[in-house]
Every structure is written in C-alpha cells, then in structure tokens.
Design a protein around this motif. Structure first.
Motif, PDB file in Angstrom:
ATOM      1  N   ASP A   1       0.836  -1.193   0.000  1.00 13.59           N
ATOM      2  CA  ASP A   1       0.000   0.000   0.000  1.00 13.59           C
ATOM      3  C   ASP A   1       0.876   1.251   0.000  1.00 13.59           C
ATOM      4  N   PRO A   2       0.522   2.264  -0.786  1.00 13.55           N
ATOM      5  CA  PRO A   2       1.245   3.538  -0.693  1.00 13.55           C
ATOM      6  C   PRO A   2       1.020   4.157   0.684  1.00 13.55           C
ATOM      7  N   GLN A   3       2.016   4.858   1.185  1.00 11.07           N
ATOM      8  CA  GLN A   3       1.941   5.400   2.537  1.00 11.07           C
ATOM      9  C   GLN A   3       0.791   6.381   2.712  1.00 11.07           C
ATOM     10  N   ASP A   4       0.452   7.100   1.651  1.00 10.79           N
ATOM     11  CA  ASP A   4      -0.611   8.100   1.772  1.00 10.79           C
ATOM     12  C   ASP A   4      -2.004   7.519   1.509  1.00 10.79           C
ATOM     13  N   ARG A   5      -2.066   6.213   1.183  1.00  8.35           N
ATOM     14  CA  ARG A   5      -3.370   5.576   0.924  1.00  8.35           C
ATOM     15  C   ARG A   5      -3.378   4.176   1.523  1.00  8.35           C
ATOM     16  N   PRO A   6      -3.405   4.063   2.834  1.00  8.90           N
ATOM     17  CA  PRO A   6      -3.406   2.737   3.452  1.00  8.90           C
ATOM     18  C   PRO A   6      -4.658   1.941   3.078  1.00  8.90           C
ATOM     19  N   ASP A   7      -4.494   0.630   2.962  1.00  9.47           N
ATOM     20  CA  ASP A   7      -5.589  -0.279   2.608  1.00  9.47           C
ATOM     21  C   ASP A   7      -6.186   0.015   1.237  1.00  9.47           C
ATOM     22  N   SER A   8      -5.354   0.508   0.321  1.00  6.73           N
ATOM     23  CA  SER A   8      -5.860   0.765  -1.027  1.00  6.73           C
ATOM     24  C   SER A   8      -5.728  -0.460  -1.931  1.00  6.73           C
ATOM     25  N   PHE A   9      -5.006  -1.494  -1.462  1.00  5.81           N
ATOM     26  CA  PHE A   9      -4.999  -2.790  -2.125  1.00  5.81           C
ATOM     27  C   PHE A   9      -5.717  -3.793  -1.235  1.00  5.81           C
ATOM     28  N   LEU A  10      -6.294  -4.811  -1.853  1.00 11.77           N
ATOM     29  CA  LEU A  10      -7.000  -5.842  -1.092  1.00 11.77           C
ATOM     30  C   LEU A  10      -6.007  -6.721  -0.345  1.00 11.77           C
ATOM     31  N   ASP A  11      -6.250  -6.946   0.919  1.00 12.17           N
ATOM     32  CA  ASP A  11      -5.449  -7.850   1.727  1.00 12.17           C
ATOM     33  C   ASP A  11      -5.868  -9.281   1.387  1.00 12.17           C
ATOM     34  N   PRO A  12      -4.944 -10.145   0.919  1.00  7.83           N
ATOM     35  CA  PRO A  12      -5.347 -11.507   0.538  1.00  7.83           C
ATOM     36  C   PRO A  12      -5.956 -12.297   1.696  1.00  7.83           C
ATOM     37  N   ASP A  13      -5.517 -12.046   2.919  1.00  9.60           N
ATOM     38  CA  ASP A  13      -6.121 -12.722   4.071  1.00  9.60           C
ATOM     39  C   ASP A  13      -7.568 -12.285   4.265  1.00  9.60           C
ATOM     40  N   ALA A  14      -7.841 -11.008   3.997  1.00  9.58           N
ATOM     41  CA  ALA A  14      -9.211 -10.515   4.117  1.00  9.58           C
ATOM     42  C   ALA A  14     -10.108 -11.109   3.034  1.00  9.58           C
ATOM     43  N   ILE A  15      -9.558 -11.267   1.825  1.00  5.57           N
ATOM     44  CA  ILE A  15     -10.321 -11.906   0.753  1.00  5.57           C
ATOM     45  C   ILE A  15     -10.651 -13.346   1.145  1.00  5.57           C
ATOM     46  N   ALA A  16      -9.644 -14.061   1.655  1.00  4.78           N
ATOM     47  CA  ALA A  16      -9.848 -15.451   2.055  1.00  4.78           C
ATOM     48  C   ALA A  16     -10.936 -15.561   3.113  1.00  4.78           C
ATOM     49  N   LEU A  17     -10.981 -14.604   4.020  1.00  2.00           N
ATOM     50  CA  LEU A  17     -12.013 -14.625   5.058  1.00  2.00           C
ATOM     51  C   LEU A  17     -13.402 -14.494   4.442  1.00  2.00           C
ATOM     52  N   SER A  18     -13.532 -13.694   3.393  1.00  2.00           N
ATOM     53  CA  SER A  18     -14.831 -13.570   2.720  1.00  2.00           C
ATOM     54  C   SER A  18     -15.218 -14.885   2.049  1.00  2.00           C
ATOM     55  N   TYR A  19     -14.239 -15.576   1.466  1.00  2.99           N
ATOM     56  CA  TYR A  19     -14.524 -16.897   0.899  1.00  2.99           C
ATOM     57  C   TYR A  19     -15.055 -17.819   2.003  1.00  2.99           C
ATOM     58  N   TRP A  20     -14.377 -17.795   3.141  1.00  4.44           N
ATOM     59  CA  TRP A  20     -14.772 -18.667   4.242  1.00  4.44           C
ATOM     60  C   TRP A  20     -16.168 -18.326   4.750  1.00  4.44           C
ATOM     61  N   ASN A  21     -16.482 -17.034   4.837  1.00  6.05           N
ATOM     62  CA  ASN A  21     -17.818 -16.627   5.292  1.00  6.05           C
ATOM     63  C   ASN A  21     -18.899 -17.163   4.369  1.00  6.05           C
ATOM     64  N   VAL A  22     -18.639 -17.153   3.059  1.00  7.25           N
ATOM     65  CA  VAL A  22     -19.597 -17.709   2.111  1.00  7.25           C
ATOM     66  C   VAL A  22     -19.731 -19.220   2.318  1.00  7.25           C
ATOM     67  N   LEU A  23     -18.618 -19.883   2.566  1.00  8.23           N
ATOM     68  CA  LEU A  23     -18.661 -21.329   2.780  1.00  8.23           C
ATOM     69  C   LEU A  23     -19.446 -21.717   4.033  1.00  8.23           C
ATOM     70  N   GLN A  24     -19.552 -20.809   4.981  1.00 10.85           N
ATOM     71  CA  GLN A  24     -20.263 -21.098   6.227  1.00 10.85           C
ATOM     72  C   GLN A  24     -21.763 -20.818   6.148  1.00 10.85           C
ATOM     73  N   GLN A  25     -22.219 -20.338   5.002  1.00  8.43           N
ATOM     74  CA  GLN A  25     -23.640 -20.010   4.873  1.00  8.43           C
ATOM     75  C   GLN A  25     -24.510 -21.266   4.887  1.00  8.43           C
ATOM     76  N   PRO A  26     -25.560 -21.289   5.695  1.00 14.67           N
ATOM     77  CA  PRO A  26     -26.542 -22.378   5.601  1.00 14.67           C
ATOM     78  C   PRO A  26     -27.221 -22.334   4.229  1.00 14.67           C
ATOM     79  N   ARG A  27     -27.670 -23.466   3.739  1.00 13.92           N
ATOM     80  CA  ARG A  27     -28.213 -23.511   2.378  1.00 13.92           C
ATOM     81  C   ARG A  27     -29.520 -22.744   2.230  1.00 13.92           C
ATOM     82  N   SER A  28     -30.133 -22.326   3.343  1.00 12.35           N
ATOM     83  CA  SER A  28     -31.347 -21.513   3.236  1.00 12.35           C
ATOM     84  C   SER A  28     -31.030 -20.070   2.840  1.00 12.35           C
TER      85      SER A  28
END
Length: 233
Positions: free
Chosen positions: A191-218
C-alpha cells in the motif's frame, strides 16, 4: 440451522497471494489441502507450512485435470471444496493481439474453470454436498481497453458460475463467484503510505470466501464483489 462442513479442499491455480491465504485458512480449520499449479516448485514453502499436497497440472488440459482429481482421490480423499483461481492474460492493442495468445488466455481463464468444475461436480453430486468457488476480477464485469482477452475469459467464467449455481444449488452444491475488484496487496505491491488499505489484503479476501462457505443452504450467496474502500466502481 446447520453450518456446512468441509474435509478436503483442492485449490487450482495455486501460488502466492490469495491461494496461499486460502490454504492457510483451510489448514487452520482442519481441512486437508491439495494445491495444483503448472509449476509445483514454487509451492514447497507453502506445503511445509500448511501440510498441503502439491500436484502439477495444466488446468486447460482435460486429461491432466481428470488425472489430478484421480490422484487427489487416491492419495488424500475426494475433494468436497474446490477453488478455481487460475487465469490467463494477453494485453495489447486489439488489432495487435496474437490469436494463439488469446486462445491460451481463454483456455486458462474459462475452459479450465469448466474442466475443473465438471470433475468436481461429478464427485460431489452423489453426496449432494460440496462447494465450488471461482475467483473473478474487475474484468468479470468490466471490459477494459487493451485487455480484451482477460475480459473475455473472466466474463465467460462468471457465466459458467451463474449457470452452475442455478443448476447445482438445488442438488446441494454451493457455487459462488468472487469479483476481486482491485489490486491484491503483496510484497512487491505494498500500500502507498498516503493511501493505506488501497490494495485488497489476501487474508481478508480469504475470510470472505470462508464466510460464504459457512452459509446455511437456506441463505446461499452465488456472487460477492470485494474491493478496497478507495476503489471506484
């Protein structure tokens, strides 16, 4: 409300970045991990860290994909969680694009996704359980100048995911597509110093994948868009 359980994950198109983050997360959740890539030499450190098994495979080759699934079945177990993370690119002015390069980009981004998903679905359907996840990009919904092959492949992959979700969800298979709308942070792209979190954190992306995997089928999601807070859309 039952949370889905997964035992064996196969990540195709593995490498550093998102694939590595997914492998670490799955391993922490006690899921056995298999990694597939054209060049497995680059996966040694990740395998040692996560206990993953590495397999060489060209995802755009039907015979190699079938062989991959057979090996994973025999040496580990039948995967009930499959992530397709491979993609092909060929950049340049439209009139200067080399047809064979475009063909290869489409084969990796889209055709390979079909081959991997078909082998996965054949094995998941008898148990009416499993998840197939596709990694998309900004190009999944926006075709940029001088990037026609990437857009063609990612648009096709999104269509594949949507069609599969409609067909396979009623049979117990959770299909989801992730639009990664922005650059992914890495050691070579901080990330550039003047724009923190302007790129996606791969660990944060992985967490979103995991959250989808935990969804009940309803309440299943078939598509998620992820972007940094500064990204225009």
């Amino acid at each position: 409300m039952e949370t889905p359980k997964y035992k064996t994950a196969l990540i195709v198109g593995a490498g550093e970045g998102l694939s590595a983050s997914l492998a670490r997360l799955f391993a922490r959740e006690k899921i056995t991990v298999a990694l597939a890539a054209r060049k497995v030499e680059k996966l040694g450190a990740l395998c040692r860290e996560t206990g993953a098994h590495a397999y060489a495979c060209n995802a755009a080759n039907a015979d190699e994909v079938e062989r991959l699934f057979g090996l994973v079945e025999r040496e580990i177990a039948t995967p009930d969680l499959v992530v397709y993370n491979a993609s092909g690119r060929s950049r340049g002015a439209f009139v200067d694009l080399v047809p064979s390069d475009v063909e290869n980009a489409l084969a990796v981004s889209a055709y390979g996704g079909f081959l991997v998903a078909q082998q996965a679905a054949k094995r998941m359907l008898p148990n009416k359980h499993g998840a197939i996840l596709f990694t998309g990009a900004s190009a999944s919904v926006k075709g940029y100048a001088q990037s026609a092959p990437f857009a063609m492949g990612k648009f096709a992959l999104r269509g594949l995911a949507q069609s599969m979700a409609r067909e396979l969800s009623p049979q117990g298979i959770h299909v989801a597509h992730f639009v990664i709308d922005g650059g992914i942070r890495s050691a070579t792209r901080p990330d550039p110093q003047d724009r923190p979190d302007s790129f996606l954190d791969p660990d944060a992306i992985a967490l979103s994948y995991w959250n989808v995997l935990q969804q009940p089928r309803s309440a299943w999601t078939w598509e998620v868009e992820l972007r940094p807070w500064v990204e225009k859309f």
